[in-house]
Design an enzyme around this catalytic site. Structure first.
Site, mmCIF file in Angstrom:
data_model
loop_
_atom_site.group_PDB
_atom_site.id
_atom_site.type_symbol
_atom_site.label_atom_id
_atom_site.label_comp_id
_atom_site.label_asym_id
_atom_site.label_seq_id
_atom_site.Cartn_x
_atom_site.Cartn_y
_atom_site.Cartn_z
ATOM 1 N N TYR A 1 0.802 -1.228 0.000
ATOM 2 C CA TYR A 1 0.000 0.000 0.000
ATOM 3 C C TYR A 1 0.837 1.282 0.000
ATOM 4 C CZ TYR A 1 -3.983 -2.991 0.822
ATOM 5 O OH TYR A 1 -4.946 -3.952 0.684
ATOM 6 N N ASP B 1 -3.200 -18.289 3.226
ATOM 7 C CA ASP B 1 -4.227 -19.088 2.534
ATOM 8 C C ASP B 1 -4.883 -20.077 3.495
ATOM 9 O OD1 ASP B 1 -1.590 -19.920 2.439
ATOM 10 O OD2 ASP B 1 -1.770 -21.058 0.583
ATOM 11 N N ASP C 1 -6.506 -6.437 4.981
ATOM 12 C CA ASP C 1 -7.585 -5.875 4.168
ATOM 13 C C ASP C 1 -8.524 -6.996 3.716
ATOM 14 O OD1 ASP C 1 -9.087 -4.219 2.608
ATOM 15 O OD2 ASP C 1 -7.492 -3.634 1.226
ATOM 16 N N LYS D 1 2.912 -14.962 4.663
ATOM 17 C CA LYS D 1 3.170 -15.864 3.538
ATOM 18 C C LYS D 1 4.690 -16.016 3.438
ATOM 19 C CE LYS D 1 1.571 -18.112 -0.155
ATOM 20 N NZ LYS D 1 0.664 -19.265 -0.114
#
Ligand code: NAI
Length: 330
Positions: A123, A202, A226, A170
Site C-alpha cells: 500500500y 491461505d 484488508d 506468507k
C-alpha cells in the site's frame, strides 16, 4: 466538551455519518463536530482530494470519524484513506469482528480481532511500469513497522483478557519480507505470557471459514488484513456491521471497514451499524464508557428484536427507520 473532526465522505458516507451523529447525540454526550470534506469533490476547489486543512483539522482535534471515500480503480488519485493513514502515521488498523444475536449468519459466537498493519506493504504506492511489458509494485516491510504492530497486538491481547495471538503471513514464499514480519512476531511474543502461533494466509482464510471460534487476536501485514477483514465480516452478517479504528501514537481516525457502496448511495438503504460501532470504539478511546455502553446495548436490543433490520441483513427497514429504533432503545 469533546471536539471531533467529522469527514462525511461520499457514496453512502453522508447518510451513515448523519445516522451515526444522531445515535451518538441521543446518548446525551456533549460533542462538537468539526465537519470537513475530502474526496473527489474537493479536487476542483483545492487541486487535491485530501486538502491540507483536513489533515490540520485532525491534527488539532487529535480524533476523527469518517465515512467511506471512493477511490478510482486502476487510474486517478491515490486512495484518500491510505494517504490519511500514512500522513498521520496511524499504524494500527483495529477491526473487531463480533456476532450479534438476532443477525442471521452462519456463526453466532465469533469474537475475534484483526490487527492490520496500516502504513506499508503493497500500500505504499511504490509502483512503476516496465515499458509496455508490465508493471511492478513494491512490497515494503520494515523492522520498526513490524515491531510496533506486533507489540500493539500482543499488548491488546494482554489488556483485553485474550489468551492467544495468531500472526498471519506468507513467509514460505516471501521469505525476506514476510519472513521478517514472522521473525519479529516470534521474538517479541516470547516476552508475553500468551499463546502465540502463526498461520500462512491461505490456510488462515480456510480455517477462518471452518473454525473461526479458534481465533482471538490475529496480527498481519496490510494486504492480508484488508482481505481477511472482509472475509470475517462475511462470517457475522456482512460489511454493514464491522467497525474499525486507525490508531497511531498521536491521532486516531475511526471508520467502518466497508467502502462507499455506490450502488445503494442516496437510497436510504445503507446499514449504519458499522459506523455506529466505530463511534462506540471512539467513545471507548475517549474513555466515555457510559455512553459507549448505552449505544452497544441499544444495538443488541434492535438486532434481538429483529423488526427493523436493513436490507443487507434480510430486513426491509430504511436507514432512518433503523436509526429511530436504535435511538428509541437508547
Ligand atoms: P463496498 O464496501 O463499498 O461494498 C461491497 C458490498 O457491500 C456492496 O454490495 C455494498 O452494497 C455492500 N455494503 C457495503 N457497506 C454497506 C452498508 N453499510 N450497508 C449495506 N450494504 C453495504 O466495497 P467496494 O464496492 O469494493 O468499494 C466501493 C468504493 O469504496 C471503492 O471506490 C473503494 O475504493 C472504496 N472503499 C473505501 C473505503 C474507505 O473509505 N475506508 C474502504 C473500502 C473501499
Amino acid at each position: 466538551m469533546n471536539k471531533i473532526t467529522l469527514i462525511p465522505g461520499d457514496g453512502i458516507g453522508p447518510e451513515i455519518t448523519k445516522a451515526m451523529k444522531k445515535v451518538v447525540e441521543a446518548t446525551g454526550i456533549n460533542i462538537e463536530w468539526e465537519e470537513v470534506e475530502a474526496g473527489e469533490s474537493q479536487i476542483d476547489k483545492f487541486g487535491t482530494p485530501l486538502p491540507n486543512h483536513v489533515i490540520d483539522c485532525i491534527k488539532k482535534n487529535k480524533i476523527a470519524i469518517k465515512g467511506p471515500i471512493t477511490t478510482p480503480i486502476g487510474k486517478g488519485f491515490k486512495s484518500v484513506n491510505v494517504t490519511l493513514r500514512q500522513e498521520l502515521n496511524l499504524y494500527v488498523n483495529l477491526r473487531p469482528i463480533k456476532s450479534f444475536k438476532g443477525i442471521n449468519s452462519k456463526y453466532d459466537d465469533i469474537d475475534l480481532v484483526i490487527v492490520r498493519e496500516n502504513t506499508e506493504d503493497l500500500y505504499t504506492g511504490i509502483e512503476h511500469k516496465i515499458g509496455d511489458y508490465g508493471a511492478e509494485s513494491i512490497k515494503l516491510i520494515t523492522k520498526p513497522a513490524c515491531e510496533r504492530i506486533c507489540e500493539f497486538a500482543l499488548n491488546y491481547a494482554q489488556n483485553n483478557s485474550r489468551k492467544k495471538v495468531t500472526a498471519v503471513h506468507k513467509a514460505n514464499i516471501m521469505k525476506l519480507s514476510d519472513g521478517l514480519f514472522l521473525d519479529i512476531f516470534k521474538n517479541i511474543s516470547k516476552q508475553y505470557n500468551l499463546e502465540a502461533n502463526d498461520l500462512i494466509v491461505d490456510a488462515a482464510a480456510m480455517n477462518l471459514v471452518l473454525n473461526p471460534e479458534k481465533y482471538e487476536v490475529m496480527v498481519m501485514p496490510n494486504l492480508y488484513g484488508d482481505i481477511l477483514s472482509d472475509l470475517c465480516a462475511g462470517l457475522v452478517g456482512g460489511l454493514g456491521i464491522i467497525p474499525g479504528a486507525n490508531i497511531g501514537k498521536e491521532y486516531a481516525v475511526f471508520e467502518a471497514v466497508h467502502g462507499s457502496a455506490p450502488q445503494i448511495a442516496g437510497k436510504n438503504k445503507a446499514n449504519p451499524t458499522a459506523l455506529i460501532q466505530s463511534a462506540i470504539m471512539m467513545l471507548r478511546y475517549l474513555k466515555k464508557e457510559h455512553y459507549a455502553l448505552k449505544i452497544e446495548k441499544a444495538l443488541e436490543k434492535v438486532f434481538l428484536n429483529g423488526e427493523k433490520l436493513t436490507e443487507d441483513l434480510g430486513g426491509n427497514a430504511s436507514t432512518t427507520e433503523f436509526v429511530e429504533e436504535v435511538c428509541k432503545y437508547i
